[in-house]
Scaffold this motif. Sequence first.
Motif, short mmCIF file in Angstrom:
data_model
loop_
_atom_site.label_atom_id
_atom_site.label_comp_id
_atom_site.label_asym_id
_atom_site.label_seq_id
_atom_site.Cartn_x
_atom_site.Cartn_y
_atom_site.Cartn_z
N ARG A 1 3.56 14.15 -27.29
CA ARG A 1 3.63 13.05 -28.23
C ARG A 1 3.13 13.47 -29.61
NH1 ARG A 1 1.32 7.50 -26.19
NH2 ARG A 1 2.31 6.93 -28.15
N PHE B 1 9.16 12.46 -28.95
CA PHE B 1 7.80 12.10 -28.57
C PHE B 1 7.04 11.39 -29.67
CE2 PHE B 1 7.69 16.85 -29.23
CZ PHE B 1 7.30 16.80 -30.56
N TYR C 1 12.19 14.24 -23.37
CA TYR C 1 10.83 13.87 -23.74
C TYR C 1 10.58 12.42 -23.36
CZ TYR C 1 10.81 18.35 -26.09
OH TYR C 1 10.88 19.69 -26.35
#
Length: 253
Positions: A63, A184, A215
């Motif tokens: 992230r 992310f 992701y």
Amino acid sequence: MLRLERQQQIIEILEKRRAVTVGYLAKQLYISPSTVRRDLSELEQAGIIKRSHGGAMILDYRRKDIPIIIREQEGAPQKQLIAQKALKLVKDGDVVMLDSSSTVLPLARLLCERENITVITNNLKAVMILYEAGVKTYVTGGVIDPSAFALTGRSTLETLDRLQADILFFSSRGLDPYAGVTDFSEDETMVRQKMLERSKKRYLLLDHTKLYKAYMLRVCEPSQLDGVICDQKLDSNITQSIKKQSAENNQHS
């Protein structure tokens, strides 16, 4: 190997393993431990990793936003080729929307050669490129994200709600025919979803290293795209996943 290329490889290794030792990185990248330590120090200062005794771990796994200074150098020749392909889709008088990715920056430079276009973007680097060339540009409101040098947040979404583009060019961290277009960054994902909503045509720009990568955050389904512009020929799994949208567009044309 260039420093930024090396650091990008370190990030990719950490994304897969989450934590590694200096010795492991030195062996994988064929560089000295002292070079690894220098790279880790710079990545820690950029807020991407946290160094530990004898190694490092990535922060906010999958992230954490990679600063644009690194993303811009990643795959530069491929991005130039992608930009040249994308430019062929832009018609005289078009309103073009660009996202905050580094992949659209070479396209922004090529758009400066066009005389009768308008650009909408939250990408502050693209804004500077277009402004210097005198291209009519609408800049979204919002809060500056320093890692992406882009505008995000509620004001960005509200501005986009009042605008409409003929064609959108955007990028993301991954494309998989089953997982879809993914990323992310929560803030950038929300903006891209709004851009998709406010554009008549939608093209994903990405190099082949992002194919079959998935992701945490889904930006859109492949079927929502009008096309994918890549530096290499796409295989049938990818092309079939976007075929539905192309068929629908042909029916309405």
